[in-house]
Design an enzyme around this catalytic site. Structure first.
Site, PDB file in Angstrom:
ATOM      1  N   GLU A   1     -21.185  50.037  35.347  1.00 46.44           N
ATOM      2  CA  GLU A   1     -21.478  48.633  35.698  1.00 46.44           C
ATOM      3  C   GLU A   1     -22.941  48.434  36.113  1.00 46.44           C
ATOM      4  O   GLU A   1     -23.213  47.828  37.156  1.00 46.44           O
ATOM      5  CB  GLU A   1     -20.529  48.146  36.803  1.00 46.44           C
TER       6      GLU A   1
ATOM      7  N   GLU B   1     -12.171  49.800  32.452  1.00 47.66           N
ATOM      8  CA  GLU B   1     -11.562  49.277  33.688  1.00 47.66           C
ATOM      9  C   GLU B   1     -10.888  47.968  33.320  1.00 47.66           C
ATOM     10  O   GLU B   1     -11.555  47.024  32.895  1.00 47.66           O
ATOM     11  CB  GLU B   1     -12.608  49.032  34.789  1.00 47.66           C
TER      12      GLU B   1
HETATM   13  O1  AHR Z   1     -12.038  49.779  40.341  1.00 47.05           O
HETATM   14  C1  AHR Z   1     -12.735  49.312  41.456  1.00 47.05           C
HETATM   15  C2  AHR Z   1     -14.193  49.001  41.176  1.00 47.05           C
HETATM   16  O2  AHR Z   1     -14.279  47.871  40.358  1.00 47.05           O
HETATM   17  C3  AHR Z   1     -15.005  50.052  40.452  1.00 47.05           C
HETATM   18  O3  AHR Z   1     -15.542  51.000  41.305  1.00 47.05           O
HETATM   19  C4  AHR Z   1     -16.098  49.251  39.826  1.00 47.05           C
HETATM   20  O4  AHR Z   1     -16.602  49.853  38.670  1.00 47.05           O
HETATM   21  C5  AHR Z   1     -15.469  47.891  39.591  1.00 47.05           C
HETATM   22  O5  AHR Z   1     -16.296  46.859  39.981  1.00 47.05           O
END
Ligand code: AHR
Length: 505
Positions: free
Chosen positions: A174, A293
């Site tokens: 990210e 994610e």
């Molecule tokens: O999954 C929780 C968090 O969400 C992770 O660390 C991050 O990559 C995202 O913003």
């Protein structure tokens, strides 16, 4: 008046093969995902390595194929070498991403041992927040090089002479997000990612590299970020990442239930941007998406607050969404979308595996149980097989506040020609209206219904707890049948269902 929805499909109309990597998960050093999640020495179920067997068993039942590690935001301040070597010599560090204390009792070698026991493929993220090319090369040498060089020899000295052969590597996490340690403008990240990728490729290790796309499609830089990263990295990477979390809002179930509409347009936008860059660069290779994610969150069920101030706890309890039946229906619906895009989504990781937004929940020293969202994931992973079929959906629609118009019915099907098995996954996204599902079966030969399951509760806010872990489970769907019209089944509002059909012998 009863509503009707029809799913048109044919065994010759295929999107692509079901990919096992669609059913990946994510373990981050965050809150209680690692500590008291997968790793809890002294727990009654812990093995000699300190791995909770109850969580390992549930991970197997969940059907997880690959696991991304060690973060997440955590990785952007992480020194991988803190987590290897004799446990008593490992440093304690402040984890600036989650305002916690990292003991480093669990690191790369423990993760690889856990992954082997869990039977999952590892996906490792390197730190491109506070670190760069050299440290990425170092951890790659430690993980994948044959003995004979310093870091490979250190791995051997730590008890692991054979290289781990990790294939999937994420180039940071990210990096478009202002919250990320080491966040930087797209062009800067793109250059760093490209340089890191080229250097990593020089090792000769067989690698599949994932560059950071956007943290969300609502980021102000979405699109421009992807373009800049792809223009710099196109030849050096295999996948671009995408991340998204959906949460329900009081009084707007319709938008929440239609979250997959947003996920689909996200995927299609990234594919379009990637193919545009491919055209301008005149390349043959098509890049894939690593949706590394994705999940729903339910802050209503959260226990504990994210630490702050002078408090730097170890493995604090926060971000522990307690999921409802409605959340499970949305997860089932998101999996339908991921499968439908199997031609371009080559890998996906539900975030995260345990406690932190997890389908598995644990009590320290106590039990582990399946949250509601466990079930659609486990069933899709177990039963999707063969080829994903194209579907044309004929359905009433609903206008949502957040995602525009959505069909109430959504569905995907997989066809395993060798086994003669058709599996249909369907969702009714209406907050309040039942729908009669019809799936005409022309072209499939003589199919009979093997079984049908439905996930639906009259109270969509019903949850599973340690005391009542099976309050929300999929149940046999007695109303399903194969008729001259095809597969038919009533779908109550806010429901997700799976139908397995078999060629009659
Ligand atoms: O999954 C929780 C968090 O969400 C992770 O660390 C991050 O990559 C995202 O913003």
């Amino acid at each position: 008046m009863t509503l009707h929805g029809t799913v048109h499909l044919h065994p010759a109309h295929r999107v692509g093969p079901v990919r096992r990597r669609t059913f990946g998960s994510f373990v981050e050093h965050m809150a209680r995902c690692v500590y008291t999640g997968i790793f809890e020495p002294g727990h009654p179920s812990a093995d000699a390595d300190g791995f909770r067997q109850d969580v390992l068993e549930l991970t197997g039942e969940l059907g997880v194929s690959s696991v991304r590690y060690p973060g997440g935001n955590f990785v952007s301040g992480y020194r991988w070498e803190d987590g290897v070597g004799p446990a008593e010599q490992r440093p304690r560090r402040p984890d600036l991403a989650w305002h916690s204390t990292e003991t480093n009792a669990f690191g790369l070698d423990e993760f690889m041992a856990w992954a082997e026991k869990a039977g999952v493929e590892p996906m490792y993220a390197v730190n491109l927040g506070t670190r760069g090319v050299q440290e990425a090369l170092d951890v790659l040498e430690y993980a994948n090089a044959p003995v004979g060089t310093e870091l490979a020899d250190r791995r051997a000295a730590n008890g692991h002479p054979e290289p781990y052969g990790i294939r999937m590597w994420c180039l940071g996490n990210e990096m478009d997000g202002p919250w990320q340690i080491g966040h930087r403008p797209a062009e800067d990240y793109a250059r760093l990612a490209a340089e890191t990728a080229r250097a990593m490729r020089r090792t000769g290790s067989e690698l599949e590299l994932v560059a950071c796309g956007s943290s969300h499609s609502s980021m102000p830089t979405f699109g421009a970020w992807e373009q800049a990263v792809l223009e710099a990295c196109y030849d050096d990477i295999d996948m671009l990442s995408a991340h998204v979390y959906y949460r329900g809002e009081e009084g707007d179930a319709a938008s929440y239930l239609a979250s997959a509409v947003d996920m689909e347009s996200y995927i299609e936008a990234v594919v379009a941007t990637s193919d545009h860059v491919r055209a301008t660069l005149k390349r043959d290779k098509r890049l894939q998406i690593s949706f590394d994610e994705w999940n729903v969150t339910n802050p209503d069920g959260d226990t504990g607050e994210e630490p702050g101030g002078d408090d730097w706890p170890e493995a604090p309890r926060f971000a522990e969404s307690t999921y409802t039946a409605q959340d499970a229906v949305v997860v089932g619906s998101l999996l339908i979308s991921l499968l439908r895009h199997t031609d371009r989504v080559a890998s996906a990781s539900q975030a995260q595996l345990v406690n932190v937004l997890g389908p598995i929940r644990t009590t320290p020293g106590g039990p582990a149980w399946r949250q509601t969202i466990f079930h659609p994931f486990a069933m899709t992973s177990r039963h999707a097989s063969g080829q994903v079929l194209r579907t044309a959906i004929d359905s009433p629609t609903i206008d949502t506040a957040k995602h525009g118009t959505a069909t109430l019915l959504d569905a995907v099907a997989t066809w395993d020609e060798d086994a003669g098995r058709l599996t249909v996954f369907a969702v009714n996204r209406s907050p309040d209206q039942a729908l009669d599902l019809v799936v005409p079966l022309g072209g499939f030969g003589d199919l009979e219904l093997l079984d049908a399951s439905i996930l639906h509760e009259d109270d969509p806010h019903a949850v599973n707890t340690a005391d009542d872990p099976d309050a929300v489970v999929p149940r046999p769907h007695d109303g399903a049948a194969v008729t001259p019209d095809g597969l038919t089944a009533p779908l109550p509002p806010i429901s997700w269902a799976m139908f397995r059909l078999q060629t009659r012998k």
